[in-house]
Structure formats: C-alpha cells, structure tokens
Design a protein around this motif. Structure first.
Motif, mmCIF file in Angstrom:
data_model
loop_
_atom_site.group_PDB
_atom_site.id
_atom_site.type_symbol
_atom_site.label_atom_id
_atom_site.label_comp_id
_atom_site.label_asym_id
_atom_site.label_seq_id
_atom_site.Cartn_x
_atom_site.Cartn_y
_atom_site.Cartn_z
ATOM 1 N N VAL A 11 0.907 -1.093 -0.031
ATOM 2 C CA VAL A 11 -0.061 0.033 -0.164
ATOM 3 C C VAL A 11 0.974 1.143 -0.102
ATOM 4 O O VAL A 11 2.081 1.338 0.889
ATOM 5 C CB VAL A 11 -0.889 0.092 1.333
ATOM 6 N N ASN A 12 0.571 2.307 -1.064
ATOM 7 C CA ASN A 12 1.612 3.283 -1.104
ATOM 8 C C ASN A 12 1.076 4.470 0.037
ATOM 9 O O ASN A 12 0.484 5.371 -0.283
ATOM 10 C CB ASN A 12 1.253 3.907 -2.542
ATOM 11 N N ASN A 13 1.551 4.081 1.183
ATOM 12 C CA ASN A 13 1.120 4.954 2.368
ATOM 13 C C ASN A 13 2.335 4.706 3.389
ATOM 14 O O ASN A 13 2.989 3.743 3.376
ATOM 15 C CB ASN A 13 -0.145 4.700 3.072
ATOM 16 N N LEU A 14 2.063 5.614 4.539
ATOM 17 C CA LEU A 14 3.209 5.614 5.409
ATOM 18 C C LEU A 14 2.815 4.736 6.454
ATOM 19 O O LEU A 14 3.868 4.254 7.500
ATOM 20 C CB LEU A 14 3.317 7.212 6.126
ATOM 21 N N THR A 15 1.528 4.302 6.608
ATOM 22 C CA THR A 15 1.054 3.455 7.509
ATOM 23 C C THR A 15 0.138 2.374 6.793
ATOM 24 O O THR A 15 -0.385 2.669 5.861
ATOM 25 C CB THR A 15 0.101 4.013 8.760
ATOM 26 N N ARG A 16 0.050 1.112 7.615
ATOM 27 C CA ARG A 16 -0.792 0.088 7.094
ATOM 28 C C ARG A 16 -2.242 0.467 7.283
ATOM 29 O O ARG A 16 -2.603 1.276 8.120
ATOM 30 C CB ARG A 16 -0.510 -1.299 7.769
ATOM 31 N N HIS A 17 -2.906 -0.304 6.320
ATOM 32 C CA HIS A 17 -4.459 0.213 6.323
ATOM 33 C C HIS A 17 -4.885 -0.805 7.332
ATOM 34 O O HIS A 17 -4.640 -2.221 7.424
ATOM 35 C CB HIS A 17 -4.971 -0.114 5.007
ATOM 36 N N ASP A 18 -6.248 -0.342 8.059
ATOM 37 C CA ASP A 18 -6.810 -1.034 9.030
ATOM 38 C C ASP A 18 -7.243 -2.500 8.587
ATOM 39 O O ASP A 18 -7.245 -3.412 9.249
ATOM 40 C CB ASP A 18 -7.817 -0.388 9.654
ATOM 41 N N LEU A 19 -7.649 -2.246 7.360
ATOM 42 C CA LEU A 19 -8.520 -3.547 6.807
ATOM 43 C C LEU A 19 -7.601 -4.487 6.188
ATOM 44 O O LEU A 19 -7.990 -5.732 5.851
ATOM 45 C CB LEU A 19 -9.894 -3.240 5.961
ATOM 46 N N PHE A 20 -6.271 -4.183 5.976
ATOM 47 C CA PHE A 20 -5.300 -4.957 5.483
ATOM 48 C C PHE A 20 -4.142 -4.883 6.169
ATOM 49 O O PHE A 20 -2.964 -4.635 5.687
ATOM 50 C CB PHE A 20 -5.089 -4.391 4.137
ATOM 51 N N PRO A 21 -4.292 -5.421 7.499
ATOM 52 C CA PRO A 21 -3.019 -5.393 8.408
ATOM 53 C C PRO A 21 -1.911 -5.961 7.857
ATOM 54 O O PRO A 21 -0.658 -5.684 8.449
ATOM 55 C CB PRO A 21 -3.674 -5.764 9.704
ATOM 56 N N GLU A 22 -2.133 -6.917 7.178
ATOM 57 C CA GLU A 22 -0.996 -7.994 6.785
ATOM 58 C C GLU A 22 -0.159 -7.292 5.469
ATOM 59 O O GLU A 22 0.859 -7.857 4.857
ATOM 60 C CB GLU A 22 -1.317 -9.370 6.480
ATOM 61 N N VAL A 23 -0.720 -6.324 4.936
ATOM 62 C CA VAL A 23 -0.351 -5.841 3.686
ATOM 63 C C VAL A 23 0.614 -4.651 4.025
ATOM 64 O O VAL A 23 0.524 -3.916 4.670
ATOM 65 C CB VAL A 23 -1.118 -4.974 2.768
ATOM 66 N N PHE A 63 -22.494 12.884 4.845
ATOM 67 C CA PHE A 63 -21.342 12.255 5.229
ATOM 68 C C PHE A 63 -21.144 11.947 6.423
ATOM 69 O O PHE A 63 -20.331 10.937 6.877
ATOM 70 C CB PHE A 63 -20.326 13.559 5.013
ATOM 71 N N GLU A 64 -21.951 12.466 7.448
ATOM 72 C CA GLU A 64 -22.082 11.898 8.899
ATOM 73 C C GLU A 64 -22.889 10.921 9.370
ATOM 74 O O GLU A 64 -22.931 10.440 10.431
ATOM 75 C CB GLU A 64 -22.313 13.120 9.726
ATOM 76 N N ASP A 65 -23.696 10.501 8.127
ATOM 77 C CA ASP A 65 -24.670 9.401 8.331
ATOM 78 C C ASP A 65 -24.286 8.133 8.848
ATOM 79 O O ASP A 65 -23.000 7.588 8.262
ATOM 80 C CB ASP A 65 -25.547 9.090 6.908
ATOM 81 N N PRO A 66 -24.411 7.590 10.038
ATOM 82 C CA PRO A 66 -24.152 6.471 10.514
ATOM 83 C C PRO A 66 -23.803 5.237 9.661
ATOM 84 O O PRO A 66 -22.848 4.616 9.614
ATOM 85 C CB PRO A 66 -24.807 6.133 11.636
ATOM 86 N N GLU A 67 -24.812 4.985 8.598
ATOM 87 C CA GLU A 67 -24.856 4.015 7.938
ATOM 88 C C GLU A 67 -23.742 4.194 6.728
ATOM 89 O O GLU A 67 -23.201 3.256 6.573
ATOM 90 C CB GLU A 67 -26.413 3.971 7.232
ATOM 91 N N PHE A 68 -23.528 5.230 6.392
ATOM 92 C CA PHE A 68 -22.723 5.818 5.298
ATOM 93 C C PHE A 68 -21.114 5.297 5.866
ATOM 94 O O PHE A 68 -20.476 5.026 5.417
ATOM 95 C CB PHE A 68 -22.728 7.322 4.962
ATOM 96 N N VAL A 69 -20.942 6.177 7.280
ATOM 97 C CA VAL A 69 -19.680 6.060 7.820
ATOM 98 C C VAL A 69 -19.248 4.431 7.894
ATOM 99 O O VAL A 69 -18.297 3.880 7.933
ATOM 100 C CB VAL A 69 -19.777 6.469 9.254
ATOM 101 N N LYS A 70 -20.441 3.672 8.473
ATOM 102 C CA LYS A 70 -19.971 2.100 8.768
ATOM 103 C C LYS A 70 -19.627 1.438 7.501
ATOM 104 O O LYS A 70 -18.772 0.696 7.158
ATOM 105 C CB LYS A 70 -21.691 1.732 9.122
ATOM 106 N N LEU A 71 -20.434 1.966 6.354
ATOM 107 C CA LEU A 71 -20.187 1.079 4.877
ATOM 108 C C LEU A 71 -19.075 1.679 4.635
ATOM 109 O O LEU A 71 -18.147 0.729 3.977
ATOM 110 C CB LEU A 71 -21.467 1.573 4.077
ATOM 111 N N ALA A 72 -18.767 2.751 4.706
ATOM 112 C CA ALA A 72 -17.441 3.412 4.122
ATOM 113 C C ALA A 72 -16.236 2.490 4.969
ATOM 114 O O ALA A 72 -15.053 2.050 4.201
ATOM 115 C CB ALA A 72 -17.341 4.698 4.453
ATOM 116 N N ASN A 73 -16.196 2.340 6.482
ATOM 117 C CA ASN A 73 -15.323 1.533 6.992
ATOM 118 C C ASN A 73 -15.149 0.267 6.524
ATOM 119 O O ASN A 73 -14.144 -0.434 6.258
ATOM 120 C CB ASN A 73 -15.488 1.603 8.404
#
Length: 325
Positions: free
Chosen positions: A222-234, A276-286
């Motif tokens: 992953v092209n980032n400074l930290t690992r992604h929460d959903l891809f901890p092994e990447v 943007f703040e809708d709980p369903e949207f936030v949950k789905l995005a995560n």
C-alpha cells in the motif's frame, strides 16, 4: 396621502427583495437532485457516490440520483457537472484527475470552475497482482521489471491519475520501466487483472477489498506511510523495500456548477455534510476500506490549491507536465 402611499410601496418592495432569496431557498430543493459520477459503475468513486446519497432524502429533502458519465479520464463527467444549469439540481463528484488536467495540458478544467461543497475521502494506492502470479512480493516484481524493461504491464485508471502517478513515481525513482495500460476506471482495471490481460494493477486499496477477501488478488504493498486497518498484513511501500516519504493519495469530493445561488449552496453544503456524517454511510465506508476525510468549501479549496503544487514535480518526473499557457 400620495407621499405616504409611495413610502408604503417602497417599504413593501424592499421587504420583498429581502425575503425573495429566503423564499427561493425555502422552495429548494423541490425535485430530485442529480449527482454526476465521472467514473464507471462498480468502481470506488461510483461506490462512494451511491453510498453517500443513499439516505439523502432524510437530510436534503429529496432523492439524489447518481448518473455515470464516463470518458476522457473523468473529464466528460466532471465537465458535464461544471457546465450544468446552475440551479443546484445538478452536482458532481470531482476526483483527483481534476488536479492534473491543466498541468498535463489536457483541459482548462480545474476546481476553479465549481462552487465547492466538500471533500469526501482520500485513498492510498495498492499495487496488486493476480493470486496465481509468480511474484509473491513487491521486491520480486520490481527486480523482474528492472531486468526486463517495458515488459511488465501495469493497469491503471488513466495517465496522470493518482494510481498511475503513485507507481510511476516509485518506478522512476528506482530506474524501472513499466508498460502502462490505461482503463476507464477501477472496475475494468480489476477485470483485466483477474482475466490475466495485465500483470499488475494499481488502484485504490479499497477497490481491491472484495477480490482480496475472495482470494483472487495478492496486494503487494500500500502506497502510504502506515498500514491500512482492513489490510493489516499488507506492507507499506517502505516496508516492501521502496521508501516513499511523500505518497500521492487519491481524493474525491462534491462540487456544484459556478453560479448556483448562495442560499441553495448553503442548503447543499449543510445537507451533504449530514449525508457524510450519516452512521450508515460511515459504517459502510469503513467496511469497504474507504478512508473518509471531510473538509468544508474553504478547507476543500485550500487542499486543492496545495494538491496542484504537490503534483507538479510528480508529473515532471514521469514526463507528463505540459501546462496550458
């Protein structure tokens, strides 16, 4: 008597002039709003667009319907949003490519052609191969590509796009030459990878989530400074052996055509912030691995100005900096 009548008329006229914008805003929106998505159905931008407005009626008062208008590295859809009737009934999802059009000499279109609404998200790139690929990690892929310049095919969603620049910058730094293959969005890029038509793909890491869970792709980094929460092994790009202190992140946001009445813009900004703040949207995005990042119109404008400045050296490094005069 005439003088008194004249004063009354003037007073009423002034009162109506003062109330007119409020009355106009009170009647807005009176019909469904169209959200133009400039990328193909099934990709990350389409997914986040539809998720964002799923419950829009609760916050905006009407349904917001997503319409895909693809082509020209997103310029067709984003151009359509910028030239739509400025009445507030058409908004557009604008994306990373908007920051490159002028610098690449492709179009005069930029964030300056819109009334900005909000920044929605920022995403890091993922470098992926098929599950049956002979390359088990990024080092193996890069070593092979260096020994065989121009042989390894890398799919992406358009020259000068975030995903292209993310891997191209790393390749340039390490004196590696790939054969880049552009597609009109993440969905066809994924299809080409799974079908064996390309060796590697660079997309948003969130756009590979379902294929990754299904065991159909291997994400090398992953092209980032930290690992992604959903891809901890990447591993991050640095952990994979190729440090990149300033990773290029993709972004998406909402904007309306220039000229939309201020009262209408206030309603849109307020309503879409609630979406943007809708709980369903936030949950789905995560769940989808879409990193959410909010900025209001002023903050969004500041971010986009800085993005153009950041991308200039990146575009120069891959020979794509050809600014319009």
């Amino acid at each position: 008597m005439l003088k008194k009548t004249g004063l009354i008329i003037v007073a009423v006229t002034l009162m109506l002039a003062f109330l007119a914008p409020n009355l106009q805003a009170a009647g807005f929106p009176a019909k469904d709003i169209t959200l133009i998505c400039p990328w193909s159905a099934g990709g990350g931008t389409d997914t986040i667009s539809r998720a964002l407005v799923k419950n829009a009626k609760k916050y905006v008062g009407v349904n917001v319907n997503v319409v895909n208008k693809t082509g020209g590295m997103g310029a067709v859809g984003m151009g359509a949003a910028s030239t739509a009737r400025p009445d507030g009934y058409t908004v557009g999802m604008i994306t990373f490519q908007l920051s490159t059009y002028r610098a690449m000499g492709l179009a005069k279109l930029s964030y300056r052609d819109y009334n900005l609404i909000q920044l929605v998200n920022q995403s890091p790139a993922a470098i992926s191969v098929g599950a049956d690929s002979k390359w088990k990690d990024l080092k193996q892929l890069m070593e092979y590509a260096k020994k065989n310049p121009g042989i390894v095919t890398v799919g992406h969603s358009g020259a000068g796009g975030g995903w292209h620049l993310a891997i191209a910058s790393i390749a340039t730094t390490n004196d590696i030459k790939f054969n880049y293959v552009p597609f009109d969005g993440a969905a066809p890029t994924r299809t080409a990878l799974i079908g064996g038509h390309i060796d590697c793909a660079t997309t948003g890491i969130d756009e590979m989530l379902q294929l990754y869970k299904a065991g159909k792709v291997r994400i090398l980094a992953v092209n980032n400074l930290t690992r992604h929460d959903l891809f901890p092994e990447v591993p991050t790009i640095a952990e994979a052996g190729f440090p990149n202190p300033s990773p290029i992140l993709d972004w998406r946001g909402l904007a309306a055509p220039k000229g939309v009445p201020e009262k209408h813009m206030q309603i849109l900004v307020k309503g879409f912030k609630k979406c943007f703040e809708d709980p369903e949207f936030v949950k789905l995005a995560n769940e989808l691995g879409l990193p959410l990042t909010y900025a209001d119109p002023k903050g969004f404008e500041k971010f986009l100005k800085g993005m153009e400045e950041t991308l200039e050296p990146a575009l120069k490094s891959v020979g794509l900096y050809k600014p319009l005069k």
